[in-house]
Design an enzyme around this catalytic site. Sequence first.
Site, PDB file in Angstrom:
ATOM      1  N   MET A  58       0.858  -1.198   0.000  1.00  0.00           N
ATOM      2  CA  MET A  58       0.000   0.000   0.000  1.00  0.00           C
ATOM      3  C   MET A  58       0.887   1.240   0.000  1.00  0.00           C
ATOM      4  SD  MET A  58      -2.730   1.235   2.904  1.00  0.00           S
ATOM      5  CE  MET A  58      -1.584   1.632   4.225  1.00  0.00           C
ATOM      6  N   ASN A  59       0.502   2.287  -0.767  1.00  0.00           N
ATOM      7  CA  ASN A  59       1.074   3.615  -0.527  1.00  0.00           C
ATOM      8  C   ASN A  59      -0.051   4.631  -0.367  1.00  0.00           C
ATOM      9  OD1 ASN A  59       1.724   2.880  -3.536  1.00  0.00           O
ATOM     10  ND2 ASN A  59       1.902   5.078  -3.634  1.00  0.00           N
ATOM     11  N   ASP A  60      -0.013   5.747  -1.036  1.00  0.00           N
ATOM     12  CA  ASP A  60      -0.877   6.910  -0.735  1.00  0.00           C
ATOM     13  C   ASP A  60      -2.354   6.629  -0.410  1.00  0.00           C
ATOM     14  OD1 ASP A  60       1.406   7.650  -2.078  1.00  0.00           O
ATOM     15  OD2 ASP A  60       0.384   8.727  -3.664  1.00  0.00           O
ATOM     16  N   PHE A 116      -3.323   5.585 -10.661  1.00  0.00           N
ATOM     17  CA  PHE A 116      -2.505   6.321  -9.707  1.00  0.00           C
ATOM     18  C   PHE A 116      -3.392   7.141  -8.760  1.00  0.00           C
ATOM     19  CE2 PHE A 116       2.183   6.787 -11.198  1.00  0.00           C
ATOM     20  CZ  PHE A 116       2.316   5.411 -11.236  1.00  0.00           C
ATOM     21  N   SER A 117      -2.726   7.923  -7.913  1.00  0.00           N
ATOM     22  CA  SER A 117      -3.440   8.645  -6.855  1.00  0.00           C
ATOM     23  C   SER A 117      -4.457   9.641  -7.379  1.00  0.00           C
ATOM     24  CB  SER A 117      -2.444   9.367  -5.955  1.00  0.00           C
ATOM     25  OG  SER A 117      -1.820   8.415  -5.137  1.00  0.00           O
ATOM     26  N   GLU A 242       4.034  16.187  -5.627  1.00  0.00           N
ATOM     27  CA  GLU A 242       3.013  15.152  -5.827  1.00  0.00           C
ATOM     28  C   GLU A 242       1.863  15.396  -4.848  1.00  0.00           C
ATOM     29  OE1 GLU A 242       5.668  11.235  -6.947  1.00  0.00           O
ATOM     30  OE2 GLU A 242       5.414  11.593  -4.827  1.00  0.00           O
TER      31      GLU A 242
END
Length: 534
Positions: A58-60, A116-117, A242
């Site tokens: 997991m990221n953002d 993406f985010s 970002e």
Amino acid sequence: MKKIIYLIVYMAIPVSFFTSCKDATENTEPQTETASVEVQKDEDFRPNFHFTPEKNWMNDPNGMFYFNGYFHLFFQHYPDDNVWGPMHWGHAISNDMISWKEQPIAIYPDEKGYIFSGSAVVDKNNTSGFGKNGKTPIVAIFTYHDPKGEKKGDIDYQSQAIAYSLDEGQTWTKYESNPVIENPGIKDFRDPKVTWDGIHQQWIMVLATYEKTLFYTSKDLKNWTRQSDFGEGIGAHGGVWECPDFFPMYVGDTNELKWVLIQSLNPGGYNGGSGTQYFVGDFDGKTFTPVEQMKDLGEKHPYWMDFGKDNYAGVTWANIPEENGRTLFLGWMSNWQYAQKVPTETWRSAMTVARELKLEKLDGKYIISSVPVQELQSYRSKKYKDQNIQIDGLTKIIDSEKIALNSAEIRFEISDLKEKKYQFKLSNSTGEELLFGYDHSDKEFFINRSKAGQVDFSEEFASKISTAPRISTAENLDGTIIIDQTSIELFFDGGKTVMTEIFFPNHPWETLSLQSVDGSFTLNEIEAYQLKFN
Ligand code: FRU
């Protein structure tokens, strides 16, 4: 959560290793006996009250919105491995931002690219026209990242797209005319965060490019007009900008309204690697103008959401009811310097505790403070309180008999600060320790995790002590310390300076001590709560 203890058998290691890590190198006598020690691993490292994915990477945080009693959290997720890969949007829901329930994957990558985010909004007035049969559409706005284009060496492989859900975020339909914003020839062009701007009756999108934030507006979430840019040459630029966020806030209890731009960057964070800075200013519906104090902001400035190494890409929840009025924020509790190498295998990365943001004016300057959301307090169980403790040398304050130090909220107050170092120490009987505190001679907070267990998976994890400037000028110091299995979140001076860091001790912390490095002092008050979870 289920804990698995891995039994590791060490052969012919000096026995002293198991009592003190520091002594390990001093005792050179060969030992032939076999000793065994249980070290923490994987599931032991899994936090009790911070969101983690059940499995893998997991990221953002993405697409955070509130609707019908639930806080939704989507997240950058690679369900097939414990490192970054083709990005999906994972999904979790909670009714208090503390206990999360993971849901099926929400949005899958497709032939246009990875997901993406981005963000999600509740389109109450059906401005998008996606609503059907009276159902409120939730609209997600995300970046398509086309790995084929990237591989070919193109620069226009990121574009913005939308999807909608008519079942409260469970299933999503991608818009047939995606992308809604094509790439204009900018390599880093991503992470759209959309907010309803009630003042100008429009949707606003902020989007990050390498060195600046772009502002777009729309009436229907499908057609977007580029209005302005902000940030070139202002603030920290040690890496790529970002994951921005942009929203209005009242200053304290006044009617003064300002706009806040949150802007993450990687690398270039205050203590290296990933970090999140903010700007305060005015917005006329098209252009953001920073306040005087931020007009010529240099690289090393004091406006960071969090000074610790592990709070990145944080954004706020959309659609918080007006009568509630809170600005609620949460970030990814890791850092791109080492996120893919931390010593967990089945799962990787947690989110920070959710926080309430406040915009304050301190000595004529605008600052953002943050504190853990009040919902965390309903998990308080056992309480320990003490007052007027004389701190002479290293003084034990709490041990695991009083409060287990893997799930705790601790508040403290020290009055009448002197030019000296106030150092807390979390330790276990094998000599591992996490040091943190405040040095009033240089007005700096610090966290030192160099001896806090496993550190050598990355050069950049613990080679430097993290520091943070004191923003408050008060004579007293207060703090809230939130400790979970593998993280510490420090909210000093009512959240004016915040530091978040992760750690991986081989054994649980047993003791919290306070140390007077140069002359005794009084700890006026300490109040600790066990935080209880199933
Ligand atoms: C930030 C980030 C975003 C991007 C996402 C990809 O951590 O690099 O800019 O959209 O992660 O997973």
